[in-house]
Write a protein that holds these residues in place. Structure first.
Motif, PDB file in Angstrom:
ATOM      1  N   GLY A 239      86.277  64.942 -27.895  1.00 28.85           N
ATOM      2  CA  GLY A 239      86.760  64.160 -29.027  1.00 28.85           C
ATOM      3  C   GLY A 239      87.681  64.995 -29.876  1.00 28.85           C
ATOM      4  N   ASN A 240      87.286  65.259 -31.103  1.00 27.49           N
ATOM      5  CA  ASN A 240      88.088  66.017 -32.044  1.00 27.49           C
ATOM      6  C   ASN A 240      87.359  67.315 -32.391  1.00 27.49           C
ATOM      7  OD1 ASN A 240      89.492  66.997 -34.309  1.00 27.49           O
ATOM      8  ND2 ASN A 240      90.068  64.934 -34.940  1.00 27.49           N
ATOM      9  N   ALA A 241      87.967  68.442 -32.066  1.00 29.83           N
ATOM     10  CA  ALA A 241      87.321  69.738 -32.300  1.00 29.83           C
ATOM     11  C   ALA A 241      87.107  70.019 -33.774  1.00 29.83           C
ATOM     12  CB  ALA A 241      88.152  70.866 -31.669  1.00 29.83           C
ATOM     13  N   ASN A 242      87.828  69.333 -34.655  1.00 35.42           N
ATOM     14  CA  ASN A 242      87.601  69.531 -36.085  1.00 35.42           C
ATOM     15  C   ASN A 242      86.206  69.079 -36.510  1.00 35.42           C
ATOM     16  OD1 ASN A 242      90.065  70.674 -36.698  1.00 35.42           O
ATOM     17  ND2 ASN A 242      91.059  68.697 -36.952  1.00 35.42           N
ATOM     18  N   TYR A 243      85.581  68.229 -35.702  1.00 39.20           N
ATOM     19  CA  TYR A 243      84.203  67.791 -35.978  1.00 39.20           C
ATOM     20  C   TYR A 243      83.309  69.016 -36.089  1.00 39.20           C
ATOM     21  CZ  TYR A 243      80.065  64.713 -35.269  1.00 39.20           C
ATOM     22  OH  TYR A 243      78.883  64.023 -35.395  1.00 39.20           O
ATOM     23  N   TRP A 244      83.277  69.832 -35.034  1.00 45.63           N
ATOM     24  CA  TRP A 244      82.374  70.993 -35.061  1.00 45.63           C
ATOM     25  C   TRP A 244      82.949  72.159 -35.863  1.00 45.63           C
ATOM     26  CZ3 TRP A 244      84.433  75.367 -32.920  1.00 45.63           C
ATOM     27  CH2 TRP A 244      85.396  75.219 -31.907  1.00 45.63           C
ATOM     28  N   ARG A 245      84.255  72.281 -35.917  1.00 41.71           N
ATOM     29  CA  ARG A 245      84.862  73.353 -36.718  1.00 41.71           C
ATOM     30  C   ARG A 245      84.503  73.193 -38.195  1.00 41.71           C
ATOM     31  NH1 ARG A 245      89.606  75.856 -34.283  1.00 41.71           N
ATOM     32  NH2 ARG A 245      90.538  76.001 -36.359  1.00 41.71           N
ATOM     33  N   LYS A 246      84.637  71.953 -38.675  1.00 41.92           N
ATOM     34  CA  LYS A 246      84.453  71.672 -40.112  1.00 41.92           C
ATOM     35  C   LYS A 246      82.986  71.568 -40.511  1.00 41.92           C
ATOM     36  CE  LYS A 246      85.717  68.191 -43.590  1.00 41.92           C
ATOM     37  NZ  LYS A 246      86.501  66.933 -43.824  1.00 41.92           N
ATOM     38  N   TYR A 247      82.171  70.917 -39.674  1.00 42.30           N
ATOM     39  CA  TYR A 247      80.813  70.590 -40.108  1.00 42.30           C
ATOM     40  C   TYR A 247      79.725  71.494 -39.542  1.00 42.30           C
ATOM     41  CZ  TYR A 247      82.975  66.379 -41.941  1.00 42.30           C
ATOM     42  OH  TYR A 247      83.767  65.515 -42.641  1.00 42.30           O
ATOM     43  N   ILE A 248      80.041  72.282 -38.526  1.00 41.97           N
ATOM     44  CA  ILE A 248      79.019  73.157 -37.947  1.00 41.97           C
ATOM     45  C   ILE A 248      79.372  74.632 -38.147  1.00 41.97           C
ATOM     46  CG2 ILE A 248      77.860  73.859 -35.806  1.00 41.97           C
ATOM     47  CD1 ILE A 248      78.223  71.004 -34.785  1.00 41.97           C
ATOM     48  N   VAL A 249      80.586  75.007 -37.759  1.00 40.44           N
ATOM     49  CA  VAL A 249      80.926  76.427 -37.758  1.00 40.44           C
ATOM     50  C   VAL A 249      81.349  76.949 -39.120  1.00 40.44           C
ATOM     51  CG1 VAL A 249      82.479  78.170 -36.804  1.00 40.44           C
ATOM     52  CG2 VAL A 249      81.514  76.406 -35.309  1.00 40.44           C
ATOM     53  N   ALA A 250      82.382  76.376 -39.709  1.00 36.84           N
ATOM     54  CA  ALA A 250      82.964  76.934 -40.940  1.00 36.84           C
ATOM     55  C   ALA A 250      81.950  77.148 -42.062  1.00 36.84           C
ATOM     56  CB  ALA A 250      84.118  76.050 -41.409  1.00 36.84           C
ATOM     57  N   PRO A 251      80.999  76.223 -42.300  1.00 38.30           N
ATOM     58  CA  PRO A 251      80.052  76.445 -43.397  1.00 38.30           C
ATOM     59  C   PRO A 251      79.030  77.548 -43.116  1.00 38.30           C
ATOM     60  CG  PRO A 251      80.196  74.109 -42.805  1.00 38.30           C
ATOM     61  CD  PRO A 251      80.821  74.885 -41.700  1.00 38.30           C
ATOM     62  N   ASN A 252      78.968  78.017 -41.869  1.00 34.68           N
ATOM     63  CA  ASN A 252      77.880  78.923 -41.500  1.00 34.68           C
ATOM     64  C   ASN A 252      78.355  80.241 -40.901  1.00 34.68           C
ATOM     65  OD1 ASN A 252      75.531  77.052 -42.062  1.00 34.68           O
ATOM     66  ND2 ASN A 252      76.700  75.799 -40.610  1.00 34.68           N
ATOM     67  N   ILE A 253      79.592  80.628 -41.208  1.00 34.96           N
ATOM     68  CA  ILE A 253      80.094  81.950 -40.832  1.00 34.96           C
ATOM     69  C   ILE A 253      80.520  82.678 -42.092  1.00 34.96           C
ATOM     70  CG2 ILE A 253      80.786  81.333 -38.491  1.00 34.96           C
ATOM     71  CD1 ILE A 253      83.649  80.989 -39.491  1.00 34.96           C
ATOM     72  N   THR A 254      80.498  83.983 -42.014  1.00 36.57           N
ATOM     73  CA  THR A 254      80.826  84.793 -43.191  1.00 36.57           C
ATOM     74  C   THR A 254      82.162  85.511 -43.054  1.00 36.57           C
ATOM     75  OG1 THR A 254      79.580  86.656 -42.272  1.00 36.57           O
ATOM     76  CG2 THR A 254      78.399  85.149 -43.764  1.00 36.57           C
ATOM     77  N   GLU A 255      82.761  85.445 -41.879  1.00 38.12           N
ATOM     78  CA  GLU A 255      84.057  86.068 -41.672  1.00 38.12           C
ATOM     79  C   GLU A 255      84.880  85.262 -40.672  1.00 38.12           C
ATOM     80  OE1 GLU A 255      83.361  89.947 -40.129  1.00 38.12           O
ATOM     81  OE2 GLU A 255      82.415  89.251 -38.280  1.00 38.12           O
ATOM     82  N   ARG A 256      86.187  85.418 -40.759  1.00 41.63           N
ATOM     83  CA  ARG A 256      87.102  84.716 -39.854  1.00 41.63           C
ATOM     84  C   ARG A 256      86.905  85.221 -38.429  1.00 41.63           C
ATOM     85  NH1 ARG A 256      92.208  82.210 -40.401  1.00 41.63           N
ATOM     86  NH2 ARG A 256      93.672  82.605 -38.699  1.00 41.63           N
ATOM     87  N   LYS A 257      86.763  84.281 -37.493  1.00 45.62           N
ATOM     88  CA  LYS A 257      86.571  84.650 -36.103  1.00 45.62           C
ATOM     89  C   LYS A 257      87.589  83.928 -35.233  1.00 45.62           C
ATOM     90  CE  LYS A 257      81.711  85.928 -36.454  1.00 45.62           C
ATOM     91  NZ  LYS A 257      80.377  85.853 -35.837  1.00 45.62           N
ATOM     92  N   THR A 258      88.052  84.625 -34.182  1.00 43.98           N
ATOM     93  CA  THR A 258      89.150  84.138 -33.358  1.00 43.98           C
ATOM     94  C   THR A 258      88.753  84.065 -31.887  1.00 43.98           C
ATOM     95  OG1 THR A 258      90.778  85.088 -34.884  1.00 43.98           O
ATOM     96  CG2 THR A 258      91.538  84.567 -32.660  1.00 43.98           C
ATOM     97  N   VAL A 259      89.186  82.987 -31.234  1.00 49.15           N
ATOM     98  CA  VAL A 259      88.995  82.796 -29.803  1.00 49.15           C
ATOM     99  C   VAL A 259      90.364  82.872 -29.138  1.00 49.15           C
ATOM    100  CG1 VAL A 259      88.360  81.134 -28.019  1.00 49.15           C
ATOM    101  CG2 VAL A 259      86.898  81.438 -30.017  1.00 49.15           C
TER     102      VAL A 259
END
Length: 426
Positions: A239-259
């Motif tokens: 679907g839309n990767a912003n779903y998990w980026r915005k609601y799962i990952v971003a609120p629960n990381i403390t530093e910028r991470k890159t793939v």
């Protein structure tokens, strides 16, 4: 306008997959007699127009980057399949028979790398989403006169076959993946220290409704000292990767991470009149960022790829923290299977490359694409199909669209939750 461009860029990275991109059960082989006997000539296609549509499809499919891999693995016999359906399609005695032949041909070719023919509900959902994103290039392809006309007339039977929509009736949408109840999330505590979240789709049309529910539950788990949080995306086709980026990952990381992912392509894509508008809209700097295939890292350097592809691009995708008031600091676990692809595949890649979550389950189906799948409309019938035009590599150099990604803790999908709970208890 600047905000709109930002949204468009995020959407481009999201790799939309409204129709789903996980593994599916192939449609039954067609009864060629039935194909030829259907009298529905509602489009008035001539034999020449049918041939033009079929030839256009074959020409565009030459850009499908994993075609040779599938042939070599004998997973899909592209050449013989196209030859077989050329006879069925061009000898069809009605328009509906021609459309049915083209539909069955795409099922026979499989759906690796987002390869699929649009069904009516998928067409409508895709138009709606691209309209919301103001993606004029994609809309121009979807909104041509022939495509609008045919998708207004077609419906899908309970068995997934093309049928004519009855006057005054709404489409059933049978055999399609849209939002609705299929997108409902499940959240619950399994015990005092373990929580469970089930997300069946990352469909962009349900993201703003269901995403906040996921985020609120994760934050509630942080407040009550939950130690382990299991996110179950088995069967989630994307679907839309912003779903998990915005609601799962971003609120629960403390530093910028890159793939980091790398994608191969050739001069045929750069020179394709059929793909040019989408290529330049999504990657206007492609001539500047492309690198010669000879500079591809050694792990992925093979004579076969060097011969087939002229260039590669290195794509970096980063997520910055968007701290919640109570970020979750326990362990994340991700349940995966062969139904995962596209946006859900991207989450699996993110978790494995950054350590955000431990993946448990079966091999995924791949389709971590560079941008969004490209759309193509047949010139006379208006049928639309799509696929990823870039050849994506896993970090080990294997083809993502062919091999997917192996879970860190491999096990049968049906046992993934049980295996995960066993690991948690260690």
């Amino acid at each position: 306008m600047k905000r709109r461009r930002q949204i468009g860029a995020l959407a481009l990275a999201a790799a939309l997959l409204l129709a789903g991109c996980g593994q599916r059960t192939p449609a039954p082989e067609p009864d060629e007699t039935e194909l030829k006997e259907d009298p529905a000539n509602f489009l008035g296609l001539t034999a020449e127009q049918k041939q033009e549509d079929f030839d256009y499809t074959c020409k565009v499919l030459e850009l499908y980057p994993i075609r040779q891999d599938l042939e070599q693995a004998q997973a899909v016999r592209f050449s013989s399949t196209l030859k077989r359906y050329r006879s069925i399609a061009l000898e069809s005695e009605s328009d509906l028979a021609f459309l049915s032949a083209m539909r069955q041909m795409f099922f026979s070719l499989g759906n690796r790398g987002h390869l699929s023919l649009y069904m009516p509900q998928t067409y409508q959902d895709t138009r709606e989403l691209y309209a919301l994103l103001d993606n004029q290039v994609k809309l121009a392809i979807l909104d041509n006169d022939a495509s609008r006309a045919i998708y207004e007339k077609l419906d899908v039977s309970a068995t997934g076959q093309f049928v004519l929509r009855q006057t005054g009736e709404e489409g059933t949408g049978a055999g399609n993946s849209s939002g609705g109840n299929q997108g409902a999330v499940e959240v619950k505590k399994l015990d005092d220290t373990t929580a469970y979240v089930r997300i069946p789709t990352f469909n962009g049309l349900v993201m703003e409704e269901n995403g906040p529910k996921v985020a609120q539950f994760i934050e509630a788990c942080a407040e009550d000292a939950t130690e382990d949080l299991i996110i179950d995306i088995r069967g989630n086709g994307g679907g839309n990767a912003n779903y998990w980026r915005k609601y799962i990952v971003a609120p629960n990381i403390t530093e910028r991470k890159t793939v980091v992912m790398q994608y191969l392509f050739g001069d045929d894509l750069l020179e394709s009149a059929e793909a040019r508008s989408q290529l330049m809209a999504e990657h206007p700097d492609i001539q500047q960022i492309k690198q010669p295939i000879e500079e591809l890292p050694p792990y992925a350097q093979t004579a076969d790829r060097a011969e087939r592809f002229a260039y590669f691009v290195r794509n970096e995708s980063s997520i910055s923290p968007a701290p919640a008031e109570h970020p979750f600091t326990g362990r994340f676990w991700l349940l995966v299977d062969g139904g995962n692809g596209s946006a859900s595949e991207m989450l699996v890649d993110y978790c494995q490359q950054t350590g955000f979550a431990t993946t448990v389950g079966e091999m995924t189906s791949g389709a971590n694409c560079f941008g969004e799948p490209y759309l193509f409309a047949m010139p006379n019938s208006g049928l639309i199909f799509r696929f990823d035009p870039f050849y994506g590599l896993n970090p080990d150099g294997s083809c993502n669209n062919i091999h997917g990604v192996r879970a860190e803790i491999p096990c049968a999908s049906k046992d993934a939750l049980e295996e995960c709970l066993a690991e948690i208890s260690k």
